[in-house]
Design a protein around this motif. Sequence first.
Motif, short mmCIF file in Angstrom:
data_model
loop_
_atom_site.label_atom_id
_atom_site.label_comp_id
_atom_site.label_asym_id
_atom_site.label_seq_id
_atom_site.Cartn_x
_atom_site.Cartn_y
_atom_site.Cartn_z
N GLY A 551 88.12 26.10 63.26
CA GLY A 551 88.82 25.35 62.23
C GLY A 551 90.00 26.06 61.62
N LEU A 552 89.81 27.29 61.11
CA LEU A 552 90.90 28.00 60.44
C LEU A 552 92.01 28.38 61.41
CD1 LEU A 552 88.96 30.27 57.93
CD2 LEU A 552 90.30 28.20 57.46
N THR A 553 91.64 28.69 62.66
CA THR A 553 92.67 29.00 63.65
C THR A 553 93.57 27.79 63.89
OG1 THR A 553 91.15 30.52 64.73
CG2 THR A 553 93.08 29.85 65.99
N LEU A 554 92.94 26.62 63.99
CA LEU A 554 93.72 25.39 64.14
C LEU A 554 94.60 25.14 62.92
CD1 LEU A 554 91.13 22.97 65.76
CD2 LEU A 554 93.30 23.66 66.74
N CYS A 555 94.04 25.34 61.74
CA CYS A 555 94.81 25.13 60.51
C CYS A 555 96.06 26.01 60.49
CB CYS A 555 93.93 25.43 59.28
SG CYS A 555 92.61 24.24 59.02
N ARG A 556 95.89 27.27 60.84
CA ARG A 556 97.05 28.17 60.85
C ARG A 556 98.13 27.68 61.81
NH1 ARG A 556 96.24 33.63 63.86
NH2 ARG A 556 96.29 32.05 65.50
N GLU A 557 97.72 27.29 63.04
CA GLU A 557 98.69 26.84 64.03
C GLU A 557 99.41 25.59 63.56
OE1 GLU A 557 99.54 28.47 66.70
OE2 GLU A 557 98.09 30.05 66.27
N PHE A 558 98.67 24.64 63.03
CA PHE A 558 99.28 23.37 62.62
C PHE A 558 100.20 23.55 61.42
CE2 PHE A 558 95.66 20.68 64.60
CZ PHE A 558 96.24 20.86 65.85
N VAL A 559 99.78 24.40 60.47
CA VAL A 559 100.65 24.65 59.31
C VAL A 559 101.95 25.30 59.75
CG1 VAL A 559 100.87 26.05 57.21
CG2 VAL A 559 98.79 24.74 57.61
N ARG A 560 101.88 26.26 60.65
CA ARG A 560 103.09 26.93 61.12
C ARG A 560 103.98 25.98 61.91
NH1 ARG A 560 100.83 32.91 63.06
NH2 ARG A 560 100.39 33.68 60.94
N MET A 561 103.37 25.08 62.69
CA MET A 561 104.17 24.11 63.42
C MET A 561 104.94 23.20 62.48
SD MET A 561 101.60 23.08 66.58
CE MET A 561 102.73 21.85 67.22
N ASN A 562 104.41 23.00 61.30
CA ASN A 562 105.09 22.17 60.30
C ASN A 562 106.04 22.96 59.42
OD1 ASN A 562 104.02 19.16 60.05
ND2 ASN A 562 102.33 20.45 60.78
N GLY A 563 106.22 24.27 59.72
CA GLY A 563 107.18 25.08 58.97
C GLY A 563 106.63 25.72 57.74
N GLY A 564 105.30 25.81 57.61
CA GLY A 564 104.70 26.42 56.43
C GLY A 564 103.89 27.65 56.77
N ASP A 565 103.04 28.05 55.83
CA ASP A 565 102.18 29.22 56.03
C ASP A 565 100.85 28.96 55.33
OD1 ASP A 565 101.36 31.63 56.92
OD2 ASP A 565 102.69 32.84 55.67
N ILE A 566 99.84 29.76 55.67
CA ILE A 566 98.50 29.60 55.10
C ILE A 566 97.95 30.98 54.73
CG2 ILE A 566 97.37 29.64 57.36
CD1 ILE A 566 95.34 27.61 56.24
N TRP A 567 97.25 31.04 53.59
CA TRP A 567 96.64 32.29 53.15
C TRP A 567 95.47 31.97 52.20
CZ3 TRP A 567 101.06 30.13 51.46
CH2 TRP A 567 101.26 29.97 50.09
N PHE A 568 94.79 32.97 51.70
CA PHE A 568 93.63 32.72 50.83
C PHE A 568 93.44 33.87 49.86
CE2 PHE A 568 91.99 35.14 54.36
CZ PHE A 568 91.07 36.01 53.78
N ASP A 569 92.67 33.56 48.83
CA ASP A 569 92.27 34.55 47.83
C ASP A 569 90.79 34.32 47.55
OD1 ASP A 569 92.18 36.48 45.92
OD2 ASP A 569 93.13 35.27 44.35
N SER A 570 89.98 35.35 47.63
CA SER A 570 88.54 35.16 47.49
C SER A 570 87.89 36.33 46.77
CB SER A 570 87.90 34.97 48.87
OG SER A 570 86.50 34.78 48.77
N LYS A 571 86.88 36.01 45.97
CA LYS A 571 86.05 37.03 45.30
C LYS A 571 84.60 36.72 45.65
CE LYS A 571 89.21 37.91 41.47
NZ LYS A 571 89.37 37.93 39.99
N LEU A 572 83.92 37.73 46.09
CA LEU A 572 82.53 37.55 46.52
C LEU A 572 81.68 37.01 45.37
CD1 LEU A 572 81.01 38.01 49.16
CD2 LEU A 572 80.28 40.24 48.28
N ASP A 573 80.91 35.96 45.68
CA ASP A 573 80.01 35.29 44.74
C ASP A 573 80.74 34.56 43.62
OD1 ASP A 573 77.78 36.23 46.15
OD2 ASP A 573 77.75 38.11 45.00
#
Length: 589
Positions: A551-573
């Motif tokens: 899923g996330l690999t596909l999301c990255r490819e599709f976002v880049r094809m549309n001229g954007g970027d993808i990233w995240f911010d996470s804290k455990l629990d």
Amino acid sequence: MSYVLYFSALLMAATCCSLFMTYLCWKRRELPIAVSLGLGLLAGSFYSFGYAFEIVSSNLEQIRFWLRFEYIGIPFGTVLWFMMVLQFTGHQAFLNRGRIALLMVVPVVTFVAHYTNDWHHLFYKSITIDDSEGFPLASMVTGPLYKVHVGYAYFFCIIGMGLLFHMYRDAATTVRKQIIFVVIGSCGPYGVTAVYLSGIIPTSVDFSPFGFVFSGIFYMWGIYQFNLLKLAPLALQKVFESMRDAVIVLDLDYRVTSFNQSARRVMAGLNHKKANGMLAADVFSVYPELIDRIRQEPFKDSRLMITEAETSKFYNVHISQVSDNKQVALGIMLLLSDVTEDVHNQEKLLTSTRQLGELNSFKDKLFNVIAHDIRDPLAVLVSLMELMEEEMQSCDGEHDEVVNEMGQQIQNTFMLVESLLEWFRSQKGGMVFNPVIADLSHTVQANIRPLQVRSKGKRIQITSLIPKGTRIYADKEMLDLVIRNLLSNAIKFTDNEGSIQIEAHQVDNEIIVSIKDTGSGITPDQASTLFQDDNPVSSVGTAGERGVGLGLTLCREFVRMNGGDIWFDSKLDQGSIFYFSIPTLHEEA
């Protein structure tokens, strides 16, 4: 007496000519042949300059002085000339330090013997004045060392001329002209000296230095006309012979004038003893296509197949016109390059390409089978499970656990097939990129609805804070998959009674979309490999959900094809926030 002055002036002119050529050789001193030729010309300059003053001297003492001056160069001239011939004919390997020192033994003895003759009289038995010509000339009775000196000089003269004539016999037509100029220029001093020593001409005047005038003219002409100092001809001949490509030279009458060993191996007709001088039509009679190419103008490159002992070989044929420095046509040159290995490799590559094409076609058919024969039945099963779940609500709940597990497995299988198909299309160009103007708020709501069953099952509240009318420019199918995958992951990793919040805000010419959950968060090890292509691994959700990790690999490819970027911010629990950017309509316009 007056004509003696003319002789002296002519000798001075010969000296100037020799010195000028010595200067030309000095400019090319990086070439060994230029060094030996220049030193030989310099030695001749001592001879001609000294004799110019000797014949106008008035007494024996002056004559002796200029004789000593002449013998600064006379002893060494022949050896230096012989060294030049060795280099010119390609025998320069003979000239190491030891052999050069050995060659110089007799010249050094001659030089010393001449300067010490008054002590031993082994070079000249006597020197007297001869007035028979109307002006004083030296009359010498030669000794044994003089005869050794003369014999030594003509011994190497004969060897050198032999090397030149042998080279002329085997050389190409264009090289023979250079050899002729070297031979004629070399005959000047030695020929005139031989006539003088033989006594054929009854005169006491030594015309040997005048031979340098003759030599100077031919050497000067050769240097400027044929650039003798640029490259030793036999070295050029050796390069010609050692070439792997077959080279054949024809004159303007289409007669063979020269060819190298590679050409002899390629063309059977060139093995004939009298191949030189034969018409190309006779030599290449078994290659009519080659004859046609030779006679066509302008010349074009072509490919020729030649069969050798039941083995076919392919050659690229390059035909060009040979011209002199005035662009006057002299002949035609054929260059045949063996490309058999390249042709065979190309055939193998074409065969491999066809096989890969067949395999690729089979793979496409296989995925089409998955799309039609597996995906559609799974979609029906998903619908049936939803109906079954609704009907089970009216029962006492005894079978809820089984039904929920079945539903989850069917959903997981459906998502697996869906992700594989999307991945296949994105990697192989099956999905067409077709951006359109879309309302982001409406798109998010449309993708929330199919996930409500899963979110309600875990009592997760999904809230979209994106205002209506937020317009973006993106591919609808790709955008739906990105939002659906990110929301599905957020549900998967959020505990029961959690929440998911979707927001969007504009930064410059982009819309930044954020999907925030109150889930379990992402560990540092997972974060470092989350978007990697190699062996994607799916983690187990909070309710035991499983995925395929695509899923996330596909999301990255599709976002880049549309001229954007993808990233995240996470804290455990504490949860995660996934961001992706999409261009606004203003940027694309």
